[in-house]
Design a protein around this motif. Structure first.
Motif, PDB file in Angstrom:
ATOM      1  N   VAL A  62       0.732  -1.068  -0.001  1.00 21.14           N
ATOM      2  CA  VAL A  62      -0.150   0.185   0.006  1.00 21.14           C
ATOM      3  C   VAL A  62       0.800   1.195  -0.034  1.00 21.14           C
ATOM      4  O   VAL A  62       0.671   2.334  -0.823  1.00 21.14           O
ATOM      5  CB  VAL A  62      -0.919   0.023   1.209  1.00 21.14           C
ATOM      6  N   LEU A  63       1.995   1.267   0.766  1.00 23.51           N
ATOM      7  CA  LEU A  63       2.876   2.242   0.867  1.00 23.51           C
ATOM      8  C   LEU A  63       3.370   2.512  -0.629  1.00 23.51           C
ATOM      9  O   LEU A  63       3.608   3.780  -1.311  1.00 23.51           O
ATOM     10  CB  LEU A  63       3.955   1.898   1.959  1.00 23.51           C
ATOM     11  N   ARG A  64       3.796   1.438  -1.228  1.00 27.33           N
ATOM     12  CA  ARG A  64       4.282   1.372  -2.493  1.00 27.33           C
ATOM     13  C   ARG A  64       3.635   2.005  -3.461  1.00 27.33           C
ATOM     14  O   ARG A  64       3.994   2.741  -4.366  1.00 27.33           O
ATOM     15  CB  ARG A  64       4.574   0.086  -2.970  1.00 27.33           C
ATOM     16  N   ALA A  65       2.364   1.649  -3.666  1.00 16.14           N
ATOM     17  CA  ALA A  65       1.428   2.340  -4.403  1.00 16.14           C
ATOM     18  C   ALA A  65       1.342   3.710  -4.319  1.00 16.14           C
ATOM     19  O   ALA A  65       1.477   4.547  -5.329  1.00 16.14           O
ATOM     20  CB  ALA A  65      -0.191   1.797  -4.251  1.00 16.14           C
ATOM     21  N   LEU A  66       1.388   4.195  -3.106  1.00 12.54           N
ATOM     22  CA  LEU A  66       1.441   5.924  -3.015  1.00 12.54           C
ATOM     23  C   LEU A  66       2.680   6.360  -3.359  1.00 12.54           C
ATOM     24  O   LEU A  66       2.864   7.494  -4.106  1.00 12.54           O
ATOM     25  CB  LEU A  66       1.072   6.143  -1.624  1.00 12.54           C
ATOM     26  N   VAL A  67       3.968   5.781  -3.174  1.00 12.76           N
ATOM     27  CA  VAL A  67       5.279   6.170  -3.453  1.00 12.76           C
ATOM     28  C   VAL A  67       5.237   6.325  -4.921  1.00 12.76           C
ATOM     29  O   VAL A  67       5.901   7.389  -5.423  1.00 12.76           O
ATOM     30  CB  VAL A  67       6.422   5.463  -2.835  1.00 12.76           C
ATOM     31  N   VAL A  68       4.833   5.232  -5.552  1.00 13.48           N
ATOM     32  CA  VAL A  68       4.922   5.114  -6.980  1.00 13.48           C
ATOM     33  C   VAL A  68       3.957   6.310  -7.819  1.00 13.48           C
ATOM     34  O   VAL A  68       4.388   7.057  -8.444  1.00 13.48           O
ATOM     35  CB  VAL A  68       4.599   3.733  -7.503  1.00 13.48           C
ATOM     36  N   HIS A  69       3.021   6.482  -7.119  1.00  9.05           N
ATOM     37  CA  HIS A  69       2.071   7.438  -7.471  1.00  9.05           C
ATOM     38  C   HIS A  69       2.973   8.827  -7.543  1.00  9.05           C
ATOM     39  O   HIS A  69       2.789   9.747  -8.471  1.00  9.05           O
ATOM     40  CB  HIS A  69       0.898   7.366  -6.715  1.00  9.05           C
ATOM     41  N   GLU A  70       3.393   9.165  -6.410  1.00  8.77           N
ATOM     42  CA  GLU A  70       3.872  10.522  -6.204  1.00  8.77           C
ATOM     43  C   GLU A  70       5.084  10.613  -7.160  1.00  8.77           C
ATOM     44  O   GLU A  70       5.294  11.753  -7.366  1.00  8.77           O
ATOM     45  CB  GLU A  70       4.383  10.783  -4.730  1.00  8.77           C
ATOM     46  N   LEU A  71       6.011   9.747  -7.127  1.00  4.56           N
ATOM     47  CA  LEU A  71       7.062   9.922  -7.892  1.00  4.56           C
ATOM     48  C   LEU A  71       6.840   9.909  -9.488  1.00  4.56           C
ATOM     49  O   LEU A  71       7.355  11.063 -10.064  1.00  4.56           O
ATOM     50  CB  LEU A  71       7.864   8.557  -7.875  1.00  4.56           C
ATOM     51  N   ALA A  72       5.751   9.129  -9.911  1.00  3.18           N
ATOM     52  CA  ALA A  72       5.476   9.588 -11.225  1.00  3.18           C
ATOM     53  C   ALA A  72       4.802  10.885 -11.584  1.00  3.18           C
ATOM     54  O   ALA A  72       5.054  11.382 -12.745  1.00  3.18           O
ATOM     55  CB  ALA A  72       4.217   8.524 -11.697  1.00  3.18           C
ATOM     56  N   HIS A  73       4.447  11.591 -10.467  1.00  2.03           N
ATOM     57  CA  HIS A  73       3.979  12.946 -10.838  1.00  2.03           C
ATOM     58  C   HIS A  73       5.279  13.957 -11.117  1.00  2.03           C
ATOM     59  O   HIS A  73       5.084  15.103 -11.610  1.00  2.03           O
ATOM     60  CB  HIS A  73       3.460  13.747  -9.764  1.00  2.03           C
ATOM     61  N   LYS A 102       7.204  13.354 -13.519  1.00  2.00           N
ATOM     62  CA  LYS A 102       7.418  13.262 -14.644  1.00  2.00           C
ATOM     63  C   LYS A 102       6.044  13.721 -15.568  1.00  2.00           C
ATOM     64  O   LYS A 102       6.034  14.256 -16.519  1.00  2.00           O
ATOM     65  CB  LYS A 102       7.629  11.976 -15.115  1.00  2.00           C
ATOM     66  N   GLU A 103       4.866  13.241 -14.820  1.00  2.15           N
ATOM     67  CA  GLU A 103       3.747  13.551 -15.186  1.00  2.15           C
ATOM     68  C   GLU A 103       2.718  14.424 -14.431  1.00  2.15           C
ATOM     69  O   GLU A 103       2.581  13.583 -13.520  1.00  2.15           O
ATOM     70  CB  GLU A 103       2.862  12.212 -16.144  1.00  2.15           C
ATOM     71  N   LEU A 104       2.430  15.605 -14.645  1.00  2.00           N
ATOM     72  CA  LEU A 104       1.542  16.329 -13.646  1.00  2.00           C
ATOM     73  C   LEU A 104       0.292  15.718 -13.606  1.00  2.00           C
ATOM     74  O   LEU A 104      -0.384  15.740 -12.573  1.00  2.00           O
ATOM     75  CB  LEU A 104       1.619  17.817 -14.082  1.00  2.00           C
ATOM     76  N   ASP A 105      -0.432  15.361 -14.649  1.00  6.38           N
ATOM     77  CA  ASP A 105      -1.852  14.985 -14.492  1.00  6.38           C
ATOM     78  C   ASP A 105      -2.028  13.415 -14.457  1.00  6.38           C
ATOM     79  O   ASP A 105      -1.058  12.824 -14.588  1.00  6.38           O
ATOM     80  CB  ASP A 105      -2.588  15.466 -15.836  1.00  6.38           C
ATOM     81  N   HIS A 106      -3.474  13.371 -14.115  1.00  4.88           N
ATOM     82  CA  HIS A 106      -3.451  11.567 -14.151  1.00  4.88           C
ATOM     83  C   HIS A 106      -4.012  11.010 -15.691  1.00  4.88           C
ATOM     84  O   HIS A 106      -5.034  10.920 -15.752  1.00  4.88           O
ATOM     85  CB  HIS A 106      -4.738  11.459 -12.929  1.00  4.88           C
ATOM     86  N   ASN A 107      -3.029  11.414 -16.392  1.00  2.18           N
ATOM     87  CA  ASN A 107      -3.346  11.047 -17.889  1.00  2.18           C
ATOM     88  C   ASN A 107      -2.909   9.516 -17.999  1.00  2.18           C
ATOM     89  O   ASN A 107      -2.562   9.069 -17.244  1.00  2.18           O
ATOM     90  CB  ASN A 107      -2.761  11.942 -18.756  1.00  2.18           C
TER      91      ASN A 107
END
Ligand SMILES: [Zn+2]
Length: 173
Positions: free
Chosen positions: A114-125, A127-132
Motif C-alpha cells: 500500500v505504501l508502494r502504491a502511493l510512493v509510485v504515484h507521487e514519484l510518477a508525478h 514526470k507527469e503532472l496530470d492523471h493521464n
C-alpha cells in the motif's frame, strides 16, 4: 459515512465486491489475509531510503529528493493522500529545484504494498503532472500491479478511518 463514493470510478461489478467488503465488516479479514505484516518505514530516514531507491531505479533523470516525510492533513477523503512538490529557489544567480514528497501519516502503519502504491504515484508525478494515460503507464512501469494496489490503498484508508488498522501493533515485528 458512505465510503463507497470513493470507489465510484471503478466498474460496477468491482463496486459490488467492495460494497460487500465494507458492509460485512470483512475489510480487516481481507487485509489480514492478503497483507499480514506492515512495512518497516516508520522513521523519516527509512521512508526516505525507500523512496530514494525507487526513484533511482526508475526515474534516473529526476534529481535527488530533498525531503520525504509523513504529513498530517493529507487524506483520501479530503482530496489527496500524498503530495509532491518541485519548488524553485533563487540562490544568487542559480535557481535550485527542491524535490519533495509528503505522504499522509495514515500510511505510517500500513502494508508495504500500500505504501508502494502511493510512493509510485507521487514519484510518477515528477514526470507527469496530470492523471493521464502516460501517468498511469509510468505507474504500471514502476509497479506492474499498480491498479490493484491503488484499490488496496483506497481500501486501506477506509480500514484506517474505521479504526480497524491493526498494523500499528505489528510494526515492530
Ligand atoms: Zn496524483
Amino acid at each position: 459515512m458512505n465510503y463507497l463514493q470513493y470507489f465510484a470510478h471503478y466498474p460496477s461489478s468491482l463496486q459490488a465486491q467492495i460494497k460487500t467488503l465494507l458492509e460485512g465488516d470483512k475489510l480487516a479479514a481481507y487485509f489480514r489475509g492478503k497483507y499480514p505484516h506492515g512495512h518497516q518505514c516508520q522513521s523519516t530516514q527509512a521512508l526516505y531510503d525507500y523512496c530514494h531507491d525507487y526513484k533511482n531505479k526508475y526515474l534516473k533523470n529526476v534529481p535527488r529528493l530533498h525531503k520525504v516525510s509523513y504529513a498530517k492533513g493529507r487524506d483520501l477523503m479530503t482530496g489527496t493522500l500524498g503530495h509532491h512538490s518541485q519548488t524553485r529557489k533563487q540562490h544568487g544567480r542559480k535557481v535550485k529545484t527542491r524535490y519533495e514528497i509528503a505522504l499522509s501519516q495514515q500510511l505510517k502503519y500500513a502494508p508495504e504494498a500500500v505504501l508502494r502504491a502511493l510512493v509510485v504515484h507521487e514519484l510518477a508525478h515528477f514526470k507527469e503532472l496530470d492523471h493521464n494515460k502516460a501517468f498511469y503507464q509510468l505507474c504500471c512501469h514502476m509497479e506492474p500491479d499498480y491498479h490493484q494496489l491503488e484499490l488496496d490503498l483506497r481500501l486501506f484508508i477506509v480500514l484506517d478511518r474505521l479504526g480497524a488498522n491493526f498494523y500499528h501493533s505489528g510494526a515492530q515485528q
